[in-house]
Design a protein around this motif. Sequence first.
Motif, PDB file in Angstrom:
ATOM      1  N   TYR A 260       0.835  -1.209   0.000  1.00 53.91           N
ATOM      2  CA  TYR A 260       0.000   0.000   0.000  1.00 53.91           C
ATOM      3  C   TYR A 260       0.868   1.256   0.000  1.00 53.91           C
ATOM      4  O   TYR A 260       0.633   2.197  -0.771  1.00 53.91           O
TER       5      TYR A 260
ATOM      6  N   TYR B 225      -9.344   0.358   2.650  1.00 58.25           N
ATOM      7  CA  TYR B 225      -8.455  -0.474   1.825  1.00 58.25           C
ATOM      8  C   TYR B 225      -8.640  -1.969   2.099  1.00 58.25           C
ATOM      9  O   TYR B 225      -8.829  -2.755   1.177  1.00 58.25           O
TER      10      TYR B 225
ATOM     11  N   PHE C 111      -6.745   2.986   5.741  1.00 56.40           N
ATOM     12  CA  PHE C 111      -6.210   1.654   5.437  1.00 56.40           C
ATOM     13  C   PHE C 111      -7.106   0.552   5.991  1.00 56.40           C
ATOM     14  O   PHE C 111      -7.447  -0.403   5.283  1.00 56.40           O
TER      15      PHE C 111
ATOM     16  N   PHE D 190      -6.711  -0.249  -7.234  1.00 59.92           N
ATOM     17  CA  PHE D 190      -7.530   0.279  -6.147  1.00 59.92           C
ATOM     18  C   PHE D 190      -7.987   1.697  -6.502  1.00 59.92           C
ATOM     19  O   PHE D 190      -7.163   2.536  -6.874  1.00 59.92           O
TER      20      PHE D 190
ATOM     21  N   THR E 195      -2.781  -3.126  -5.692  1.00 64.67           N
ATOM     22  CA  THR E 195      -3.174  -1.789  -5.241  1.00 64.67           C
ATOM     23  C   THR E 195      -3.269  -0.818  -6.404  1.00 64.67           C
ATOM     24  O   THR E 195      -3.963   0.200  -6.318  1.00 64.67           O
TER      25      THR E 195
END
Length: 272
Positions: free
Chosen positions: A90, A184, A180, A161, A158
Amino acid sequence: MKNVKSSFKYIFLSIISIISILPFIWMLIGMTNESVDVSKGSLIPGTQLLQNMQNLFNSDLNFATSLWNSAKISIITTILALIVASFAGYGFEIYRNKARDRVFNILLLSMMIPFAALMIPLFKMFSTFKVFGLNTAAAVIIPSISTAFLIFFFRQNTKSFPKDILEAGRIDGLNEFQIFTRIYVPTMKSTYAAAAIITFMSSWNNYMWPLIALQSPENRTVPLIISTMGSSYSPDYGMIMAGIVIATLPTAIVFFLMQKHFVAGMLGSVKG
C-alpha cells in the motif's frame, strides 16, 4: 470439423486430468494398504487404514505434535505476513517520492537471491539470539514475515484500487490508518485471500529452513516428520501415505474454501 476439434479437446483434457489426479488416488489407496502392497503399486483398497493411522499417531515421531507445530507456525506467519506485506505494498503504491522506485527495485532484486545463499547468514544471525534463536518457532516465522513477492503482489493489486475513495476518506476526516483499515482492507479482501493461501501453503510445506532451525524432535514440523519416516531403514509406506494425506488436508481445505477469492485476487480484482 468443429465437433471433432471439440471432442479431441475434451478427450485430451480428460487424459491430462486423470494423469494429474492419479498420484492422489494412489496416495489415498496406499494409506489403506500394508507397506508391501504400496511398494508393489497396488491400486486396490485395503483394510489397514485404522492400523496405519494407529501406527502413525502412536509412533515415537510425535506426529500429532508436529501437526500443532506446523499449524502454529503457518497461521502466525500468514497473519503477520499479510499485515506487513499489505502495509508495504500500500505504501509503495500510494505514497510517491523520488526514492520509492529505487527501494522497490532493490526489493525486487532480492527475489533473485537463492535461499541456499541465505541459509548460513540466517543460521549465524539466529544463533546469536537468546529469545528468538534457533530451535524456536520464531526462528522459522520471522524470515517469512516479509517477502519481496508478497509485497510486489500487494503493490500490483493496489494499482487497481480506486484512488478517489482515498480522497473521499481524507475529506471525511479519516486519518491514514483509518483509511487503510476501514477502506483499503475491506475493498482488497480478494487480494488478502489469495495472499493468505499462498503464504499458508508455502509456510506449511516449508522444509529446508525448519530442517536447519528446528533441532529438537518436539519442535519439528510435518514435512520434517514425513521426511524422517521415509528415510528410516525399513519405511512403513502405508503409515507414510497416511501421514501425507493428513498433511495435505489443511492446505487443500484452505484452498477450496477460499478458491473463489483466490482467483479474483490473482486477477487483481478489488471487488467484494
